[in-house]
Design a protein around this motif. Structure first.
Motif, PDB file in Angstrom:
ATOM      1  N   LEU A  92       0.952  -1.289  -0.123  1.00  0.00           N
ATOM      2  CA  LEU A  92      -0.029  -0.025   0.235  1.00  0.00           C
ATOM      3  C   LEU A  92       0.867   1.180   0.022  1.00  0.00           C
ATOM      4  O   LEU A  92       1.809   1.103   0.872  1.00  0.00           O
ATOM      5  CB  LEU A  92      -0.814  -0.043   1.196  1.00  0.00           C
ATOM      6  CG  LEU A  92      -1.838   1.130   1.202  1.00  0.00           C
ATOM      7  CD1 LEU A  92      -3.146   0.787   1.774  1.00  0.00           C
ATOM      8  CD2 LEU A  92      -1.413   2.229   2.364  1.00  0.00           C
ATOM      9  N   ARG A  93       0.688   2.236  -1.100  1.00  0.00           N
ATOM     10  CA  ARG A  93       1.595   3.180  -1.112  1.00  0.00           C
ATOM     11  C   ARG A  93       0.862   4.493  -0.954  1.00  0.00           C
ATOM     12  O   ARG A  93      -0.296   4.845  -1.784  1.00  0.00           O
ATOM     13  CB  ARG A  93       2.335   3.304  -2.521  1.00  0.00           C
ATOM     14  CG  ARG A  93       2.818   4.505  -3.017  1.00  0.00           C
ATOM     15  CD  ARG A  93       4.076   4.895  -1.959  1.00  0.00           C
ATOM     16  NE  ARG A  93       5.042   5.762  -2.800  1.00  0.00           N
ATOM     17  CZ  ARG A  93       4.908   7.189  -2.862  1.00  0.00           C
ATOM     18  NH1 ARG A  93       3.944   7.826  -2.395  1.00  0.00           N
ATOM     19  NH2 ARG A  93       5.734   7.899  -3.645  1.00  0.00           N
ATOM     20  N   GLY A 125       4.057   9.652   0.723  1.00  0.00           N
ATOM     21  CA  GLY A 125       5.251   8.946   0.447  1.00  0.00           C
ATOM     22  C   GLY A 125       5.791   8.206   1.310  1.00  0.00           C
ATOM     23  O   GLY A 125       7.068   7.673   1.552  1.00  0.00           O
ATOM     24  N   TRP A 126       4.804   7.425   2.004  1.00  0.00           N
ATOM     25  CA  TRP A 126       5.279   5.967   2.778  1.00  0.00           C
ATOM     26  C   TRP A 126       4.644   4.939   2.463  1.00  0.00           C
ATOM     27  O   TRP A 126       3.622   4.913   1.527  1.00  0.00           O
ATOM     28  CB  TRP A 126       4.782   6.314   4.315  1.00  0.00           C
ATOM     29  CG  TRP A 126       3.509   6.756   4.724  1.00  0.00           C
ATOM     30  CD1 TRP A 126       3.146   8.154   4.765  1.00  0.00           C
ATOM     31  CD2 TRP A 126       2.437   6.118   4.740  1.00  0.00           C
ATOM     32  NE1 TRP A 126       1.800   8.107   5.176  1.00  0.00           N
ATOM     33  CE2 TRP A 126       1.340   6.937   5.056  1.00  0.00           C
ATOM     34  CE3 TRP A 126       2.036   4.601   4.792  1.00  0.00           C
ATOM     35  CZ2 TRP A 126       0.101   6.601   5.390  1.00  0.00           C
ATOM     36  CZ3 TRP A 126       0.577   4.132   5.138  1.00  0.00           C
ATOM     37  CH2 TRP A 126      -0.316   5.307   5.247  1.00  0.00           C
ATOM     38  N   THR A 180      10.300   8.434  -4.765  1.00  0.00           N
ATOM     39  CA  THR A 180      10.688   7.323  -3.579  1.00  0.00           C
ATOM     40  C   THR A 180       9.693   7.342  -2.538  1.00  0.00           C
ATOM     41  O   THR A 180       8.825   8.169  -2.493  1.00  0.00           O
ATOM     42  CB  THR A 180      12.110   8.008  -2.959  1.00  0.00           C
ATOM     43  OG1 THR A 180      11.895   9.236  -2.414  1.00  0.00           O
ATOM     44  CG2 THR A 180      13.495   8.229  -4.085  1.00  0.00           C
ATOM     45  N   GLU A 181       9.761   6.445  -1.733  1.00  0.00           N
ATOM     46  CA  GLU A 181       9.070   6.146  -0.651  1.00  0.00           C
ATOM     47  C   GLU A 181       9.887   5.603   0.576  1.00  0.00           C
ATOM     48  O   GLU A 181      10.750   5.061   0.472  1.00  0.00           O
ATOM     49  CB  GLU A 181       7.943   5.182  -0.857  1.00  0.00           C
ATOM     50  CG  GLU A 181       8.318   3.858  -1.102  1.00  0.00           C
ATOM     51  CD  GLU A 181       7.211   3.040  -2.024  1.00  0.00           C
ATOM     52  OE1 GLU A 181       6.990   3.370  -2.849  1.00  0.00           O
ATOM     53  OE2 GLU A 181       6.984   2.224  -1.544  1.00  0.00           O
ATOM     54  N   GLY A 198       9.013   1.335   8.921  1.00  0.00           N
ATOM     55  CA  GLY A 198       9.955   0.326   9.706  1.00  0.00           C
ATOM     56  C   GLY A 198      11.348   0.336   9.026  1.00  0.00           C
ATOM     57  O   GLY A 198      12.018  -0.109   9.616  1.00  0.00           O
ATOM     58  N   GLU A 199      11.227   0.932   7.862  1.00  0.00           N
ATOM     59  CA  GLU A 199      12.739   1.052   7.298  1.00  0.00           C
ATOM     60  C   GLU A 199      13.103   2.584   7.396  1.00  0.00           C
ATOM     61  O   GLU A 199      12.492   3.378   7.563  1.00  0.00           O
ATOM     62  CB  GLU A 199      12.718   0.784   5.703  1.00  0.00           C
ATOM     63  CG  GLU A 199      12.211  -0.961   5.645  1.00  0.00           C
ATOM     64  CD  GLU A 199      12.471  -1.330   4.282  1.00  0.00           C
ATOM     65  OE1 GLU A 199      12.021  -2.497   3.988  1.00  0.00           O
ATOM     66  OE2 GLU A 199      12.579  -0.524   3.345  1.00  0.00           O
ATOM     67  N   PHE A 200      14.632   2.491   7.149  1.00  0.00           N
ATOM     68  CA  PHE A 200      15.287   3.794   7.264  1.00  0.00           C
ATOM     69  C   PHE A 200      15.669   4.522   5.806  1.00  0.00           C
ATOM     70  O   PHE A 200      15.106   5.630   5.509  1.00  0.00           O
ATOM     71  CB  PHE A 200      16.608   3.552   8.061  1.00  0.00           C
ATOM     72  CG  PHE A 200      17.263   4.669   8.117  1.00  0.00           C
ATOM     73  CD1 PHE A 200      16.900   6.127   9.029  1.00  0.00           C
ATOM     74  CD2 PHE A 200      18.430   5.070   7.854  1.00  0.00           C
ATOM     75  CE1 PHE A 200      17.622   6.884   9.020  1.00  0.00           C
ATOM     76  CE2 PHE A 200      19.455   6.212   7.768  1.00  0.00           C
ATOM     77  CZ  PHE A 200      18.872   7.180   8.299  1.00  0.00           C
TER      78      PHE A 200
END
Ligand SMILES: Nc1nc2c(c(=O)[nH]1)N[C@H]1C(S)=C(S)[C@@H](COP(=O)(O)O)O[C@H]1N2
Ligand SMILES: [Mo]
Length: 307
Positions: free
Chosen positions: A126-127, A131-132, A272-273, A277-279
């Protein structure tokens, strides 16, 4: 401040974290550790879904994030508002009116729907247009299977959806942030596409209210706002329907809203996104990575104009 006994807890007092912990209690109980679970106390009912070839095998976003970082403006505009405020929404009974250009208009009763349909588990990206992104294991049915029962006519060129309007329970609706009720729409071929589902659960249970209980759309190649929550009306229509975000800011949110790294939002890039939970940011993929399945629907369409 009022202090209550554990026994006085109502469904509204139970947070998603409680549900999560109670599930763990249940599993511990099943292992003979003697902990108990009052089934349904938290309003969550276990659901099973057959695995689907449409699922991604990417790492799932933790349930805790999926259920506490939400956009659901009916309960407030901050990411933690829905988990805090959605508890007071009553989702039972729940009926969805199906009307418009179809031979057999009718009403979906959620309980009947759950009894009468085999669910699939669809693990989808799910985008969000902000942007996340997340990877969520939904439980649901192809929207096409649901819609076909109402026998749409040749005039059904689009499908319009509406969310519940109940400001007493949906406190965000007491303010005019959007022109309530929240509305969305799809072209009929998008609505009937096999990737499009009506979801009734996630992570093996009925949908948490903050995620759009009891029934919400999921259209994985489009920005998240197309995936309208807590649906109460589905209409087959001849003309492109109004949609909440397009009404509010037509230059920012188009009707199509296909995920497209090459078409920037007027106020930010969509290239980009950040996966929750990611950096490090990831590159956003055309049609959110579902291009092989959906690109043919847009052949010949100028995606910069029809964004
Ligand atoms: N009715 C309604 N549906 C909605 C929204 C909303 O505010 N109201 N937010 C949308 C947006 S912007 C996103 S990104 C997704 C978020 O779904 P999730 O909270 O289950 O991840 O729901 C969409 N559906
Ligand atoms: Mo979003």
């Amino acid at each position: 401040m009022l202090i209550r006994h554990r026994g006085d807890l109502t469904e509204n007092d139970v947070t998603p974290k409680d549900i999560y912990l109670r599930r763990r209690e249940f599993m511990a109980g099943a292992l003979g550790l003697g902990l108990s679970l009052t089934a349904g106390a938290a309003g969550a009912v276990p659901l099973k879904g057959a695995p689907s070839p449409y699922s991604t095998d990417e790492k799932k976003t933790p349930r805790e994030d999926v259920t506490t970082y939400n956009n659901f403006y009916e309960f407030g505009v901050d990411k933690d508002d829905p988990a805090r405020n959605a508890g007071r929404l009553s989702v039972s009974p729940w009926r969805v009116k199906v009307d418009g250009a179809c031979a057999k208009p009718g009403v979906i009763d959620l309980a009947d729907f759950l009894r009468g349909n085999a669910l699939q588990e669809r693990i989808y990206r799910l985008r969000c247009v902000e942007g996340w992104s997340m990877v969520i294991p939904w439980l649901g049915v192809p929207l096409a299977d649901l819609l076909k029962k109402y026998e749409p006519t040749s005039k059904a060129r689009f499908v319009a959806f509406e969310t519940l309007y109940r400001p007493k329970e949906m406190i965000g609706q007491q303010r005019g942030v959007l022109d309530w009720p929240y509305r969305e729409g799809l072209r009929i071929d998008e609505a009937l596409h096999p990737l499009t589902i009506m979801a009734v659960g996630l992570y093996g249970e009925t949908l948490p209210k903050q995620n759009g209980a009891p029934m919400r759309l999921v259209v994985p190649w489009k920005y998240g706002f197309k995936s309208i929550k807590s649906v109460v009306r589905i209409s087959f229509v001849e003309r492109q329907p109004r949609t909440a975000w397009n009404d509010l800011a037509p230059n920012e949110y188009g009707f199509y809203s296909n995920v497209n790294p090459q078409v920037d939002h007027p106020r930010w890039s969509q290239a980009t996104e950040r996966r929750i939970g990611e950096f490090r940011r990831r590159d956003t993929l055309m049609f959110n990575g579902y291009g092989d399945q959906v690109a043919s629907m847009y052949r010949g369409l100028d995606l910069k104009k029809y964004f």
